[in-house]
Design a protein around this motif. Structure first.
Motif, mmCIF file in Angstrom:
data_model
loop_
_atom_site.group_PDB
_atom_site.id
_atom_site.type_symbol
_atom_site.label_atom_id
_atom_site.label_comp_id
_atom_site.label_asym_id
_atom_site.label_seq_id
_atom_site.Cartn_x
_atom_site.Cartn_y
_atom_site.Cartn_z
ATOM 1 N N ALA A 116 45.349 36.076 43.827
ATOM 2 C CA ALA A 116 45.334 37.232 44.734
ATOM 3 C C ALA A 116 46.282 37.028 45.908
ATOM 4 O O ALA A 116 47.054 37.931 46.274
ATOM 5 N N TYR A 117 46.264 35.843 46.512
ATOM 6 C CA TYR A 117 47.148 35.587 47.643
ATOM 7 C C TYR A 117 48.612 35.633 47.203
ATOM 8 O O TYR A 117 49.477 36.154 47.920
ATOM 9 N N PRO A 132 41.679 40.097 50.147
ATOM 10 C CA PRO A 132 42.050 40.468 48.775
ATOM 11 C C PRO A 132 41.445 41.779 48.296
ATOM 12 O O PRO A 132 42.129 42.590 47.665
ATOM 13 N N TRP A 135 43.331 45.081 49.247
ATOM 14 C CA TRP A 135 44.711 45.333 48.841
ATOM 15 C C TRP A 135 44.776 46.499 47.869
ATOM 16 O O TRP A 135 44.082 46.525 46.869
ATOM 17 N N THR A 143 44.029 41.307 42.605
ATOM 18 C CA THR A 143 43.282 40.994 43.826
ATOM 19 C C THR A 143 41.824 41.451 43.757
ATOM 20 O O THR A 143 40.956 40.873 44.409
#
Length: 491
Positions: A116-117, A132, A135, A143
């Motif tokens: 996710a990052y 997350p 997003w 995410t």
């Protein structure tokens, strides 16, 4: 009378190999099965390996992982009792890495956080400021897969880790399983890379054999770190590279330190280790190498942190100040919460933990330095700088992981990477016992997907039984250092 202990040949050829095969087999099987309480689901597999059509209940997967870790710890204990004389060939170790790549990560859901990052960074967002789950309104296919308790938590990792995660996201695209599989490749490559560096740092055949006993063929380490696909393996590779380069090239060593700091901030402890090793060269050379090394650190850290943006520093600050259940301090926190406000409990435990870390660092240094000095007198070989830096880094990082209020099994990566380079002592067995308990405390791994009985069992073990492993570790080290003092008086 026939000995009840296995013969040397039987041990080498049957007992330990059988325990290792079964342990690794159970770990790989858990990773190859479908979604479970240990293994998060990741949607369509795309061009990444799929899963076996086997659905394990939370009770079954817990039993399998307990068996794997207990057998694995037993196999390592046998090898400490009767050490092998030479390291393993590369072929079976590469094969093990390839088998891991046919499975999906388990033991936590951290790999979904990494994906996710990386996804947020690859799409131009700030993973240090964006949760997350928020997003693209929570509709992003990558995410949105982040699991509790991290769904609302921006990244707490360094910008180099985020950059690597972003690269895996660019290639993996909208498919979570593909992105995670690419990240697994990075972890496996780093794991084997650490082994290659350790073999170069080790000074004898027996110490090279210890690399495989305690790192490469340690099912507890492989299960927690590699099968769990944790970012700590990447940071450990950077630390190992810094130690390898410390003797001849302080600039490159500084670049490696910068990579470690930019992956996970706590791995910057190797900088103190290098300074401790360089002090043996005299004050002038210490300052020269420290200045050159600092330049190398800045060449990595400055551009990465500028790229990451200002929010990275806020998140690194937010990463501290909490406590986890399986540490020795968990019992203290639970008692103090009945008589003190939360802020006072946090402050007091932090101060006590800091004092304990200092004491444990001194204890470990005394235990290991006693044997190290005898080794130095027998083998004067020009590697004293690296040896001293390795010992200092090990002492500091190990004191931290066994005394910190917040510690998880994968935080021990650097301890187990550096332990093979030290002289064998009873510290090996003490740390093995503690680490096995820590691994068991976080089985099956996810915070969802467990039955009521399994959740009660694992939380009870983590909250009430695992903390005693920390206390017993402290006690064992204290008794050992007292015995060292008694032996010195006898000499």
């Amino acid at each position: 009378m026939t000995s009840l202990l296995p013969s040397r040949g039987r041990f080498d050829q049957v007992v330990r190999p059988a325990a290792l095969v079964v342990s690794f087999g159970l770990l790989l099987f858990v990773g190859a099965t479908a979604e479970s309480a240990a293994r998060p689901g990741m949607g369509p597999r795309g061009w990444a390996p799929g899963a076996l059509p086997v659905h394990l209940s939370s009770a079954t997967v817990t039993v399998l992982l307990w068996a794997a870790y207990l057998l694995g710890a037993g196999a390592v204990g046998l090898a400490l009792w009767r050490p092998p004389s030479r390291p393993v060939r590369w072929a079976p170790l590469v094969a093990l890495g390839l088998l891991v790549l046919l499975t999906a990560p388990f033991g936590s859901a951290d790999h979904t956080n990494y994906a996710a990052y990386g996804r947020i960074a690859a799409q131009g967002g700030d993973p240090y400021a964006v949760a997350p789950v928020t997003w693209y309104g929570g509709n992003d296919p990558v995410t949105s897969a982040v699991e509790p308790p991290w769904r609302m938590t921006p990244s707490i990792y360094g910008p180099l880790a985020t950059a690597v995660q972003a690269l895996t996201s660019l290639v993996g695209g909208d498919n979570l399983r593909q992105t995670v599989w690419l990240w697994q490749m990075v972890v496996v490559a780093c794991f084997l890379g650490v082994r290659a560096i350790l073999l170069r740092l080790a000074e004898t055949e027996r110490s090279r054999a210890r690399v495989d006993v305690l790192w490469t063929l340690n099912p507890v380490v492989v299960g927690v770190l590699v099968c769990g696909a944790h970012v700590d393996v990447l940071a450990t590779l950077a630390v190992a590279a810094a130690l390898l380069l410390a003797r001849r090239n302080p600039l490159l060593a500084g670049l490696a330190v910068g990579a470690a700091v930019s992956t996970k901030i706590t791995y910057g402890v190797v900088a103190l280790g290098l300074l401790w090793g360089w002090r043996l060269l005299g004050r002038r050379e210490l300052f020269r190498r420290a200045g050159t090394g600092l330049l190398g650190v800045l060449l990595v850290v400055v551009p990465l942190y500028v790229w990451a943006g200002p929010h990275v520093f806020r998140q690194l600050g937010n990463a501290g100040g909490s406590s986890s259940l399986a540490t020795a301090w968990s019992l203290v926190v639970q008692v103090l919460r009945h008589v003190m406000p939360e802020w006072a409990v946090t402050t007091l435990v932090f101060v006590l933990a800091a004092i304990t870390m200092i004491v444990l660092a001194a204890v470990l240094a005394k235990l290991l330095h006693a044997d190290g000095r005898r080794l130095d007198r027998r083998h004067l070989d020009g590697h004293r700088v690296v040896r001293s830096a390795t010992l200092a880094t090990f002492v500091l990082t190990t004191a931290y992981v066994i005394a910190a209020p917040y510690s998880l099994p994968w935080y021990d990566a650097l301890t187990w990477a550096l332990l093979p380079l030290l002289v064998p002592t009873a510290v090996d067995r003490v740390l093995l016992a503690r680490y096995a308990v820590m691994a068991l405390a976080y089985v099956p791994g996810r915070v969802v997907g467990m039955s009521t009985s399994v959740e009660a069992f694992t939380l009870d073990f983590r909250r009430w039984w695992a903390p005693w492993a920390g206390w017993l570790t402290w006690l064992a080290l204290a008794l050992m250092v007292r015995r060292v003092g008694a032996l010195r008086r006898e000499w």
